[in-house]
Motif scaffolding. Structure first.
Motif, PDB file in Angstrom:
ATOM      1  N   SER A   1       1.513  20.579  47.339  1.00 42.28           N
ATOM      2  CA  SER A   1       1.437  19.253  46.337  1.00 42.28           C
ATOM      3  C   SER A   1       1.041  19.914  45.047  1.00 42.28           C
ATOM      4  O   SER A   1       1.684  19.262  43.997  1.00 42.28           O
ATOM      5  N   LEU A   2       0.768  21.141  44.901  1.00 42.48           N
ATOM      6  CA  LEU A   2       0.801  21.877  43.548  1.00 42.48           C
ATOM      7  C   LEU A   2       1.931  22.418  43.119  1.00 42.48           C
ATOM      8  O   LEU A   2       2.585  22.245  41.935  1.00 42.48           O
ATOM      9  N   ILE A   3       2.576  23.257  44.117  1.00 39.45           N
ATOM     10  CA  ILE A   3       3.691  24.045  43.487  1.00 39.45           C
ATOM     11  C   ILE A   3       5.161  23.106  43.899  1.00 39.45           C
ATOM     12  O   ILE A   3       5.866  23.202  43.012  1.00 39.45           O
TER      13      ILE A   3
ATOM     14  N   ASP B   1      -7.986  18.439  37.251  1.00 39.58           N
ATOM     15  CA  ASP B   1      -9.016  17.517  37.115  1.00 39.58           C
ATOM     16  C   ASP B   1      -9.829  17.638  38.167  1.00 39.58           C
ATOM     17  O   ASP B   1      -9.437  17.456  39.456  1.00 39.58           O
ATOM     18  N   GLU B   2     -11.532  17.909  38.142  1.00 40.51           N
ATOM     19  CA  GLU B   2     -12.288  18.104  39.345  1.00 40.51           C
ATOM     20  C   GLU B   2     -11.620  19.111  40.319  1.00 40.51           C
ATOM     21  O   GLU B   2     -11.589  19.014  41.561  1.00 40.51           O
ATOM     22  N   ILE B   3     -11.402  20.140  39.861  1.00 37.24           N
ATOM     23  CA  ILE B   3     -10.869  21.553  40.524  1.00 37.24           C
ATOM     24  C   ILE B   3     -11.803  21.825  41.745  1.00 37.24           C
ATOM     25  O   ILE B   3     -11.266  22.107  42.877  1.00 37.24           O
TER      26      ILE B   3
ATOM     27  N   ALA C   1      -5.978  25.840  49.296  1.00 34.27           N
ATOM     28  CA  ALA C   1      -4.927  25.219  48.488  1.00 34.27           C
ATOM     29  C   ALA C   1      -5.002  26.051  46.991  1.00 34.27           C
ATOM     30  O   ALA C   1      -4.028  26.212  46.589  1.00 34.27           O
ATOM     31  N   LEU C   2      -6.103  26.034  46.521  1.00 33.06           N
ATOM     32  CA  LEU C   2      -6.050  26.918  45.309  1.00 33.06           C
ATOM     33  C   LEU C   2      -5.897  28.216  44.948  1.00 33.06           C
ATOM     34  O   LEU C   2      -5.532  28.914  44.230  1.00 33.06           O
ATOM     35  N   ALA C   3      -5.809  28.722  46.251  1.00 31.15           N
ATOM     36  CA  ALA C   3      -5.650  30.247  46.513  1.00 31.15           C
ATOM     37  C   ALA C   3      -3.912  30.526  45.846  1.00 31.15           C
ATOM     38  O   ALA C   3      -3.590  31.498  45.360  1.00 31.15           O
TER      39      ALA C   3
ATOM     40  N   GLU D   1     -15.012  32.880  43.806  1.00 27.44           N
ATOM     41  CA  GLU D   1     -15.330  33.777  42.696  1.00 27.44           C
ATOM     42  C   GLU D   1     -13.991  34.432  42.104  1.00 27.44           C
ATOM     43  O   GLU D   1     -13.858  34.360  41.102  1.00 27.44           O
ATOM     44  N   ALA D   2     -12.944  34.531  43.161  1.00 25.05           N
ATOM     45  CA  ALA D   2     -11.808  35.081  42.468  1.00 25.05           C
ATOM     46  C   ALA D   2     -11.114  34.157  41.792  1.00 25.05           C
ATOM     47  O   ALA D   2     -10.326  34.343  40.506  1.00 25.05           O
ATOM     48  N   LEU D   3     -11.199  32.680  41.803  1.00 25.55           N
ATOM     49  CA  LEU D   3     -10.728  31.741  41.031  1.00 25.55           C
ATOM     50  C   LEU D   3     -11.410  31.608  39.629  1.00 25.55           C
ATOM     51  O   LEU D   3     -10.636  31.501  38.833  1.00 25.55           O
TER      52      LEU D   3
END
Length: 307
Positions: free
Chosen positions: A102-104, A134-136, A143-145, A189-191
């Motif tokens: 959905s992101l990439i 928005d509202e990460i 998914a955020l990785a 923490e990494a993000l």
């Protein structure tokens, strides 16, 4: 953008920072096809310190995380920043089902063959846009990785089966988050380490009065003050733990005032814009009590607006 630049000058924002932003915008033009993505703001963000911090962060090439309660102006500021830099935006709203594709982007079958369909992060990265995440903290960490290599010093998107795509130097990501929303989670923490973080303060009464005056110019002075104080009442009750953040609905307050303009009685308009969104009966009754203390039951529209 001129109106916003004039506003920032009147706000006393550092002339050096504003000149740097103007120079950046002039030397990094946007192609005609993307000019429609450069936002025209409905509202301006009030707050000299926050503006100067945000401008310095983005001029330094960093990504920005805005943390704050509801109605602290996170999305307004994010949109304003894209406007003043003259950059196209991609709005990326997170939810629990958001995945890497959905992101990439993902493969799709088109014209008899498999083709890559780019997602918003890919498009933003290639076109040098501002990505509004928005509202990460509503998205799953896995998914955020996929954003890690986008947000850190590597500035690339590595797509399995496709090329390794470098980001445009103009690309910035502005994330927003609110710890109090249902379904949110702790960011890993990494993000977080890949952002500069600004904690957004609650809107001050004087700035709320200015917002009301500028966007509803025929409001009387008395009711500019009363509506601002009413919102401040909601803030105080929220800070004391008596109201949830649902009551801090600045959009709802503005909508209510516009409904009054259409002839809806003041208390009924505030019910439509704010109170009826609260499903807890105790909280709704407390909100109505606060409204009753500020807004007379038989208030005439002529008292609220200049004729």
């Amino acid at each position: 953008m001129t109106d916003l630049t004039d506003f920032l000058t009147r706000e006393g924002i550092s002339a050096e920072l504003l000149q740097e932003v103007q120079d950046y915008s002039a030397t990094h033009p946007v192609c005609d096809e993307l000019k429609g993505r450069v936002p025209v703001p409905h509202y301006f963000y009030y707050g000299k310190k926050i503006w100067e911090e945000a401008l310095a962060i983005l001029l330094s090439g960093k990504n920005l995380l805005l943390i704050g309660d509801k109605s602290t102006g996170k999305n307004v500021l994010a949109e304003n920043l894209a406007t003043v830099f003259g950059r196209p935006i991609w709005d990326i709203s997170f939810h629990v089902n958001m995945d890497a594709a959905s992101l990439i982007g993902t493969d799709t079958f088109r014209d008899g063959q498999v083709q890559f369909r780019p997602g918003p992060v890919y498009q933003c990265a290639q076109e040098g846009g501002f990505g509004i995440l928005d509202e990460i903290n509503m998205a799953r960490n896995e998914a955020l990785a996929v954003l890690h290599s986008v947000l850190d010093f590597r500035h690339v998107i590595d797509i399995p089966g496709y090329d390794r795509i470098p980001l445009s130097e103009d690309t910035r990501f502005i994330a927003t988050m609110n710890y109090n929303y249902a379904g949110t989670r702790e960011l890993n923490e990494a993000l977080v380490s890949r952002f500069a973080v600004i904690r957004m303060p609650s809107i001050e009464t004087k700035n709320l009065e200015r917002l009301l005056q500028e966007h509803i110019p025929d409001l009387t002075t008395k009711y500019i003050q009363q509506f601002a104080l009413l919102f401040l009442d909601f803030q105080k009750k929220h800070e004391a733990g008596e109201l949830t953040s649902k009551a801090l609905d600045l959009r709802g307050l503005l909508d209510s005032i516009h409904l009054m303009h259409r002839g809806i009685p003041a208390r009924e308009a505030l019910d439509l814009g704010i109170t009826n969104k609260i499903f807890d009966t105790y909280e709704a009754s407390l909100i109505r009590d606060l409204i009753a203390a500020r807004i007379p039951s038989k208030l005439k529209i002529s008292e609220v607006f200049h004729s």
